[in-house]
Scaffold this motif. Structure first.
Motif, PDB file in Angstrom:
ATOM      1  N   ASP A   1      35.823  45.497  49.224  1.00 28.58           N
ATOM      2  CA  ASP A   1      35.300  45.150  50.610  1.00 28.58           C
ATOM      3  C   ASP A   1      36.067  45.590  51.530  1.00 28.58           C
ATOM      4  O   ASP A   1      37.786  45.563  51.845  1.00 28.58           O
ATOM      5  N   ALA A   2      35.464  46.473  52.282  1.00 23.93           N
ATOM      6  CA  ALA A   2      36.806  47.475  53.404  1.00 23.93           C
ATOM      7  C   ALA A   2      37.335  46.191  54.394  1.00 23.93           C
ATOM      8  O   ALA A   2      38.305  46.126  54.938  1.00 23.93           O
ATOM      9  N   SER A   3      36.982  45.198  54.645  1.00 26.09           N
ATOM     10  CA  SER A   3      37.401  44.155  55.189  1.00 26.09           C
ATOM     11  C   SER A   3      39.558  43.783  54.719  1.00 26.09           C
ATOM     12  O   SER A   3      39.934  43.104  55.314  1.00 26.09           O
ATOM     13  N   ARG A   4      38.940  43.500  53.345  1.00 22.44           N
ATOM     14  CA  ARG A   4      40.171  43.915  52.600  1.00 22.44           C
ATOM     15  C   ARG A   4      40.104  42.260  52.076  1.00 22.44           C
ATOM     16  O   ARG A   4      41.163  41.792  51.663  1.00 22.44           O
ATOM     17  N   VAL A   5      39.744  41.327  53.247  1.00 27.38           N
ATOM     18  CA  VAL A   5      40.653  39.756  52.277  1.00 27.38           C
ATOM     19  C   VAL A   5      39.623  39.677  51.038  1.00 27.38           C
ATOM     20  O   VAL A   5      40.450  38.913  50.779  1.00 27.38           O
ATOM     21  N   PRO A   6      38.877  39.713  51.315  1.00 30.02           N
ATOM     22  CA  PRO A   6      37.859  39.450  49.970  1.00 30.02           C
ATOM     23  C   PRO A   6      39.269  40.227  48.478  1.00 30.02           C
ATOM     24  O   PRO A   6      39.398  39.351  47.467  1.00 30.02           O
ATOM     25  N   CYS A   7      39.588  41.233  48.828  1.00 29.60           N
ATOM     26  CA  CYS A   7      39.775  41.965  47.731  1.00 29.60           C
ATOM     27  C   CYS A   7      41.348  41.237  47.337  1.00 29.60           C
ATOM     28  O   CYS A   7      42.387  40.652  46.729  1.00 29.60           O
ATOM     29  N   ILE A   8      42.437  40.736  48.454  1.00 27.70           N
ATOM     30  CA  ILE A   8      43.017  40.272  48.126  1.00 27.70           C
ATOM     31  C   ILE A   8      43.105  38.887  48.046  1.00 27.70           C
ATOM     32  O   ILE A   8      43.980  38.174  47.184  1.00 27.70           O
ATOM     33  N   LYS A   9      42.141  37.818  48.315  1.00 23.50           N
ATOM     34  CA  LYS A   9      41.581  36.930  47.878  1.00 23.50           C
ATOM     35  C   LYS A   9      41.755  36.828  45.880  1.00 23.50           C
ATOM     36  O   LYS A   9      41.826  36.224  45.268  1.00 23.50           O
ATOM     37  N   ASP A  10      41.510  38.262  45.741  1.00 21.40           N
ATOM     38  CA  ASP A  10      40.916  38.161  44.240  1.00 21.40           C
ATOM     39  C   ASP A  10      41.882  38.454  43.422  1.00 21.40           C
ATOM     40  O   ASP A  10      42.241  38.201  42.363  1.00 21.40           O
ATOM     41  N   VAL A  11      42.975  38.798  44.213  1.00 14.82           N
ATOM     42  CA  VAL A  11      44.329  39.796  43.312  1.00 14.82           C
ATOM     43  C   VAL A  11      45.621  38.277  43.269  1.00 14.82           C
ATOM     44  O   VAL A  11      45.931  38.376  42.293  1.00 14.82           O
ATOM     45  N   LYS A  12      45.882  37.684  44.157  1.00 19.55           N
ATOM     46  CA  LYS A  12      45.971  36.301  44.591  1.00 19.55           C
ATOM     47  C   LYS A  12      45.680  35.422  43.357  1.00 19.55           C
ATOM     48  O   LYS A  12      46.178  34.847  42.341  1.00 19.55           O
ATOM     49  N   CYS A  13      44.668  35.411  43.062  1.00 22.35           N
ATOM     50  CA  CYS A  13      43.736  34.347  41.706  1.00 22.35           C
ATOM     51  C   CYS A  13      44.220  34.741  40.867  1.00 22.35           C
ATOM     52  O   CYS A  13      44.325  34.209  39.517  1.00 22.35           O
ATOM     53  N   ALA A  14      44.047  36.612  40.384  1.00 22.66           N
ATOM     54  CA  ALA A  14      44.762  36.914  39.445  1.00 22.66           C
ATOM     55  C   ALA A  14      45.967  36.856  38.527  1.00 22.66           C
ATOM     56  O   ALA A  14      46.409  36.051  37.871  1.00 22.66           O
ATOM     57  N   VAL A  15      46.874  36.536  40.004  1.00 19.07           N
ATOM     58  CA  VAL A  15      47.518  35.987  39.434  1.00 19.07           C
ATOM     59  C   VAL A  15      48.552  34.364  39.433  1.00 19.07           C
ATOM     60  O   VAL A  15      48.901  34.131  38.120  1.00 19.07           O
ATOM     61  N   ARG A  16      47.406  34.208  39.743  1.00 17.54           N
ATOM     62  CA  ARG A  16      47.713  32.605  38.957  1.00 17.54           C
ATOM     63  C   ARG A  16      47.397  32.441  38.256  1.00 17.54           C
ATOM     64  O   ARG A  16      48.059  30.942  37.500  1.00 17.54           O
ATOM     65  N   TRP A  17      46.341  33.081  38.323  1.00 16.13           N
ATOM     66  CA  TRP A  17      45.558  33.262  36.812  1.00 16.13           C
ATOM     67  C   TRP A  17      46.854  33.189  35.495  1.00 16.13           C
ATOM     68  O   TRP A  17      46.714  32.285  34.520  1.00 16.13           O
ATOM     69  N   LEU A  18      47.217  34.798  35.872  1.00 10.51           N
ATOM     70  CA  LEU A  18      48.050  34.781  34.917  1.00 10.51           C
ATOM     71  C   LEU A  18      49.204  34.008  34.548  1.00 10.51           C
ATOM     72  O   LEU A  18      49.643  33.311  33.731  1.00 10.51           O
ATOM     73  N   ARG A  19      49.930  33.259  35.738  1.00 10.78           N
ATOM     74  CA  ARG A  19      50.856  32.379  35.499  1.00 10.78           C
ATOM     75  C   ARG A  19      50.473  30.493  34.658  1.00 10.78           C
ATOM     76  O   ARG A  19      51.172  30.586  34.071  1.00 10.78           O
ATOM     77  N   ALA A  20      48.774  30.635  35.256  1.00  6.81           N
ATOM     78  CA  ALA A  20      48.109  29.893  34.284  1.00  6.81           C
ATOM     79  C   ALA A  20      48.664  29.537  33.123  1.00  6.81           C
ATOM     80  O   ALA A  20      48.358  28.559  31.579  1.00  6.81           O
ATOM     81  N   HIS A  21      48.198  30.938  32.356  1.00  2.00           N
ATOM     82  CA  HIS A  21      47.684  31.468  31.013  1.00  2.00           C
ATOM     83  C   HIS A  21      49.122  31.945  30.692  1.00  2.00           C
ATOM     84  O   HIS A  21      49.394  32.134  29.299  1.00  2.00           O
ATOM     85  N   ALA A  22      50.265  31.448  30.833  1.00  2.00           N
ATOM     86  CA  ALA A  22      51.621  31.560  30.720  1.00  2.00           C
ATOM     87  C   ALA A  22      51.893  31.662  29.175  1.00  2.00           C
ATOM     88  O   ALA A  22      52.821  32.637  28.575  1.00  2.00           O
ATOM     89  N   ASP A  23      51.614  30.226  28.597  1.00  2.00           N
ATOM     90  CA  ASP A  23      52.553  29.794  27.744  1.00  2.00           C
ATOM     91  C   ASP A  23      51.345  30.898  26.435  1.00  2.00           C
ATOM     92  O   ASP A  23      51.544  31.111  25.729  1.00  2.00           O
TER      93      ASP A  23
END
Length: 166
Positions: free
Chosen positions: A48-70
């Motif tokens: 998405d050229a607006s970039r906002v959905p892109c940012i939200k998605d990569v932030k969600c990926a980091v949250r997912w990674l942290r949620a599955h850290a164990d």
């Protein structure tokens, strides 16, 4: 924190409108980093050229990674990110915008932080918008807008012959 490993998030480029996490260059970099002891993920995001959905998605990926850290033996306090071009912009936003609730989106794992502890970025689109350029609203997604004293360390590198990104 014995036995826990640092993690790296790889974010592809493509002008925010194309590209894929299966890009062979990124896969090779992730595999090489995994051989060195990092837990690595490559992520896709909405194009998405607006970039906002892109940012939200990569932030969600980091949250997912942290949620599955164990599950992956990750030290949740040692997550870094690397991106090139548009991916460089997105990892830069990961580094500086964790306190902005609007950019977190409404994806899952909201109880976890999207803050990363280090940023490495190449061919980072960092030049400010010039008067008269298209879409001046992009200042809202410019990493410089969110920089604070508490920002993580950044390594930015750029090829002087790059004709696409100033």
């Amino acid at each position: 924190v014995d036995g826990l490993r640092p993690a790296l998030v790889f974010v592809h480029g493509g002008g925010w409108i194309r590209g894929d996490k299966r890009n062979v260059v990124f896969l090779e970099q992730a595999i090489d980093s995994a051989r060195r002891g990092y837990v690595c993920i490559t992520v896709n995001y909405r194009l998405d050229a607006s970039r906002v959905p892109c940012i939200k998605d990569v932030k969600c990926a980091v949250r997912w990674l942290r949620a599955h850290a164990d599950d992956y033996q990750i030290d949740p306090q040692r997550i870094g990110a690397y991106g090139n071009s548009a991916g460089a912009h997105l990892v830069s936003m990961l580094g500086v915008s964790a306190s902005n609730r609007e950019l977190e989106g409404d994806g899952p794992f909201q109880d976890y932080s999207s803050q990363i502890q280090a940023v490495a970025a190449s061919a980072t689109p960092t030049r400010p918008m010039r008067r008269g350029e298209a879409n001046p609203g992009l200042a809202a997604v410019a990493p410089i807008t969110y920089v604070t004293k508490g920002a993580p360390p950044f390594l930015l590198f750029h090829e002087v012959t790059d004709r696409l990104v100033d």
